[in-house]
Design an enzyme around this catalytic site. Structure first.
Site, PDB file in Angstrom:
ATOM      1  N   ASP A 483       0.828  -1.210   0.000  1.00  0.00           N
ATOM      2  CA  ASP A 483       0.000   0.000   0.000  1.00  0.00           C
ATOM      3  C   ASP A 483       0.865   1.263   0.000  1.00  0.00           C
ATOM      4  OD1 ASP A 483      -2.298   1.511   0.160  1.00  0.00           O
ATOM      5  OD2 ASP A 483      -3.003   0.665   2.056  1.00  0.00           O
ATOM      6  N   ASP A 555     -10.662   2.092  -3.097  1.00  0.00           N
ATOM      7  CA  ASP A 555     -11.153   1.922  -1.728  1.00  0.00           C
ATOM      8  C   ASP A 555     -12.676   1.983  -1.693  1.00  0.00           C
ATOM      9  OD1 ASP A 555      -8.844   1.443  -0.425  1.00  0.00           O
ATOM     10  OD2 ASP A 555      -8.594   3.449   0.403  1.00  0.00           O
TER      11      ASP A 555
HETATM   12  C1  DGJ Z   1      -5.734   2.051   2.068  1.00  0.00           C
HETATM   13  C2  DGJ Z   1      -6.106   0.821   1.307  1.00  0.00           C
HETATM   14  O1  DGJ Z   1      -6.581   1.147   0.054  1.00  0.00           O
HETATM   15  C3  DGJ Z   1      -7.108   0.024   2.116  1.00  0.00           C
HETATM   16  O2  DGJ Z   1      -7.537  -1.081   1.382  1.00  0.00           O
HETATM   17  C4  DGJ Z   1      -6.464  -0.365   3.403  1.00  0.00           C
HETATM   18  O3  DGJ Z   1      -5.420  -1.254   3.154  1.00  0.00           O
HETATM   19  C5  DGJ Z   1      -5.976   0.845   4.141  1.00  0.00           C
HETATM   20  N1  DGJ Z   1      -5.148   1.670   3.326  1.00  0.00           N
HETATM   21  C6  DGJ Z   1      -5.223   0.457   5.380  1.00  0.00           C
HETATM   22  O4  DGJ Z   1      -4.657   1.526   5.999  1.00  0.00           O
END
Ligand code: DGJ
Length: 751
Positions: A483, A555
């Site tokens: 990430d 997300d």
């Molecule tokens: C952003 C990601 O896109 C989410 O899926 C998740 O992993 C969060 N970060 C965790 O902080």
């Protein structure tokens, strides 16, 4: 033979079964562009494609004897600014004496079988499996005053309408020169009769398709965030205004790069269009010392005369088969459950195992442990950068203990990391505040309460490599979620001299690629890496190369919002690369309540998974999920490796439809989705694609039969019944398109 050179006319013709790209060495040694598009039969002389020779007012001619050679008029391969061409140049160089003029002229060229690696060895690029898959032309241009060399590279695939381009500067002179701009490619078109298609958005609404007609002047799509970005994807297309999903001409351009980029389209006063693409020159410069080389990233150009679908199918095929490495390209991603939306930071081993074991019982294969498994991480304010396991949350042997327990229930473990970031509240930050990206004497801007590490510093990259190696060596981990949750601010590195600070953004990406390269070589070949940057903030071919075979698409897990996101993403990226999960309703990002079946029907067109706690669902929903997993596993090969088609609907954005067909076209799965219900609706007919017209297809779910020709030329009818729902039970019993808002139907067809 794909690339033909005519010594007499000095023309180079790159061609295969479907496309032609023709360029010419002009009498003054400049490279002129003659044609790019649908295949032209080869001829000995294409020089009539140059603009007619006559003098024009207010046009300057570098060589006064040659009035056809004003760079203001001639279409050019890799133009510079300042010598009678006033439009956006492809490169710009500052010489020691402060001047900006260069005069690169043709020196020689080579044509070789296959496609070599990009010279720096670290920039990601498409490849060929064998030399018989295509050819590469490399043209050497020389600036006689400085001795600088410029190499323009073109690779053409024999069986795909694809040409890749990149450029390379070599300083064979005696003094350092400053590259201020070094685009990967430039392409001139005769007319402005195009629309610019781009993928724009924001966090949680990535990759929305946006079209605008060309006009005189500039239209730019770019990122200066240090990542390819949620806001603009490094993909654009020039389409003819009449081009649809299935007809008309379109030229696609996709940059294999994960950092700052720019695609700039200029229409000049003669209605000619120029498109340049490459690293964003905003805040970019590169000191090229004698004997040094600067390699640009690669642009993948796809031509289609059969609309957007054909262009997308070409990108899907190429990126699936010749961008993702040979060792990874056949990997079948598991059906997974990720605990993020189920628990956020609030979990312990017990809670995780409960989620995982119910999921294992209904067929989920991998459990991805998201953010929060390491010390000091109970919210997003601290903990990033140390990467020490939190034994309070995982008291029985940490990550290893968890992976052992998961192994025992037949579940594999995936682990989330965010290796580019660091929290202020972390030991590493206390010990090495200088490792954080910052400008001396200036405020450091926080994003999600965190800083980014300076990946131009090899010590930082080594530290992260060692930390991650320890974690991944210590447990049986088969899946990495990588990430990155903020963009770069105050770009500057202490490792670079003052006059080299313009190199920072590109060097950051090179540092990231080198780390991913080192880790990939260390990991077992079957290791899956899911790239993520707050969802689709770095969904690009560069990350697909280094973090194969998928990325977290967004997300936003709301099924209806996802329709636009997944549809837009599919313009350039294969379904296989899109992580798509079923989450709870009401949805956490938009608060919408969508029936479970619709959520399943949207997410199953991608790399399928879940972000919810199955223990909190009723029996009926659990059964529905179980059935969906069974169905997905049956269709997994089709979804992963089939041919994707976006279908045209009469109801515009209110209805989305798409389908996948198998390689032999005998199996197809169709998804149809309606956002808002319409009372007493007109019937909608959706024409399917990619079937065999002479075959009879059985609708596996209803047992009805249709001819492939009927399904494609006449179409399937929806909303036909004019449903008259009088009671709630009847309404709840169906998810048929039209039975309330946010409905869907998936149809499986077998010849
Ligand atoms: C952003 C990601 O896109 C989410 O899926 C998740 O992993 C969060 N970060 C965790 O902080």
């Amino acid at each position: 033979m794909s690339i033909k050179y005519n010594e007499t006319t000095k023309e180079l013709h790159l061609t295969n079964h479907s496309i032609s790209y023709i360029l010419k060495i002009l009498p003054d040694g400049q490279l002129g562009h003659l044609y790019y598009g649908m295949k032209l039969s080869h001829r000995e002389d294409f020089s009539h494609l140059l603009p007619p020779l006559h003098e024009r007012a207010y046009v300057c001619y570098p060589n006064d004897a040659n009035k056809d050679l004003s760079y203001d008029i001639v279409k050019r391969e890799y133009p510079e600014y300042g010598r009678s061409d006033y439009h956006e140049g492809a490169f710009s160089i500052n010489h020691e004496n402060g001047s900006i003029i260069t005069d690169f002229s043709y020196d020689s060229h080579t044509i070789e079988e296959g496609k070599p690696l990009l010279v720096d060895g670290i920039l990601p690029a498409t490849y060929m499996d064998s030399d018989s898959e295509g050819q590469t032309l490399e043209i050497k241009m020389v600036d006689n005053v400085t001795g600088l060399e410029l190499y323009l590279s073109y690779s053409i695939y024999e069986s795909l309408p694809v040409i890749t381009r990149s450029s390379k500067f070599v300083n064979t002179g005696k003094t350092t020169v400053g590259l201020q701009k070094a685009m990967s490619m430039s392409l001139d078109f005769e007319s402005m009769d195009f629309e610019l298609l781009q993928l724009s958005g924001a966090w949680a609404r990535e990759n929305h398709m946006e079209m605008s007609p060309l006009r005189h002047g500039h239209q730019s799509v770019s990122s200066s965030r240090g990542a390819s970005s949620h806001q603009s994807n490094p993909f654009v297309a020039l389409k003819s205004p009449s081009c649809t999903e299935n007809s008309g001409e379109v030229y696609g351009f996709s940059l294999v790069y994960s950092g700052n980029f720019k695609a700039d389209v200029t229409v000049n006063h003669y209605n000619q269009t120029r498109l340049i693409m490459g690293i964003n020159d905003h805040n970019f410069s590169w000191q090229l010392k004698p004997s040094e080389v600067f390699q640009t990233p690669e642009v993948v150009m796809v031509y289609s005369d059969m609309g957007l679908n054909q262009m997308s199918q070409t990108y899907h095929h190429l990126y699936r088969e010749r961008l993702i490495s040979k060792t990874k390209r056949n990997i079948m991603p598991p059906v997974l459950i990720n605990n993020w939306e189920a628990t956020y930071f609030d979990f312990d081993e017990d809670k995780l195992l409960k989620i995982a074991s119910t999921a294992a019982e209904i067929g989920v294969e991998t459990f991805v442990l998201d953010d929060g498994w390491f010390e000091n991480r109970n919210d997003d304010k601290s903990g990033l950068g140390d990467w020490n396991i939190d034994y309070n949350k995982l008291p029985n042997g940490g990550v290893k203990g968890l992976s052992d327990k998961l192994d025992a229930i037949g579940m594999k473990l995936g682990l989330w990391v965010e290796p580019e970031s660091v929290s202020e509240i972390s030991t590493v930050y206390q010990l090495h505040p200088e490792w954080v990206i910052q400008t001396p004497g200036r405020n450091k801007t926080l994003g999600r309460n965190q800083y980014l590490l300076d990946y131009t510093n090899p010590d930082v990259v080594d530290y992260i490599y060692n930390k991650l190696s320890k974690i991944y060596d210590g447990a049986n981990i088969t899946y990495v979620k990588w990430d990155m949750n903020r963009n770069i601010t105050e770009p500057y590195s202490k490792t670079l001299q003052a006059h080299r600070q313009g190199e920072f953004m590109h060097r950051y990406i090179l540092g990231l690629y080198s780390l991913l390269d080192k880790l990939t070589k260390k990991f077992p070949p079957e290791m899956i890496i899911e790239s993520c940057a707050g969802g689709g903030g770095r969904f690009d071919p560069g990350m697909l190369y280094y973090a194969p075979p998928l990325a977290w698409t967004s997300d936003n897990t709301d099924a209806i919002a996802r329709l636009q996101i997944q549809k837009g993403t599919s313009l350039c990226y294969p379904l296989r690369s899109m992580g798509c999960h079923v989450s709870m309703a009401p949805n956490h990002q938009v608060g919408r309540y969508t029936k479970l079946q619709t959520r399943i029907d949207v997410a199953s067109f991608g790399a399928y998974g879940f972000q919810l706690d199955i223990n909190k669902m009723n029996e009926e929903d659990v059964t529905r999920i179980k059935e969906s997993i069974l169905r997905y596993k049956e269709m997994r090969e089709l979804i992963q490796f089939g041919q994707f088609h976006r279908l045209e609907t009469e109801s515009g954005d209110n209805m989305t439809a798409w389908m996948m067909t198998s390689k032999d076209k005998t199996i197809a799965v169709v998804g149809i989705y309606q956002a808002l219900a319409i009372a007493n609706p007109p019937k909608s007919i959706i024409r399917l694609q990619g079937l065999l017209p002479e075959k009879i297809y059985k609708n596996v779910l209803t047992d009805t039969q249709h001819g492939g020709d009927e399904l494609m030329y006449r179409g399937l009818t929806f909303n036909d019944a004019g449903h008259y729902y009088v009671n709630e039970d009847a309404l709840l019993a169906t998810n048929q398109v039209g039975a309330g808002d946010f409905t869907s139907e998936v149809i499986i067809l077998q010849a």
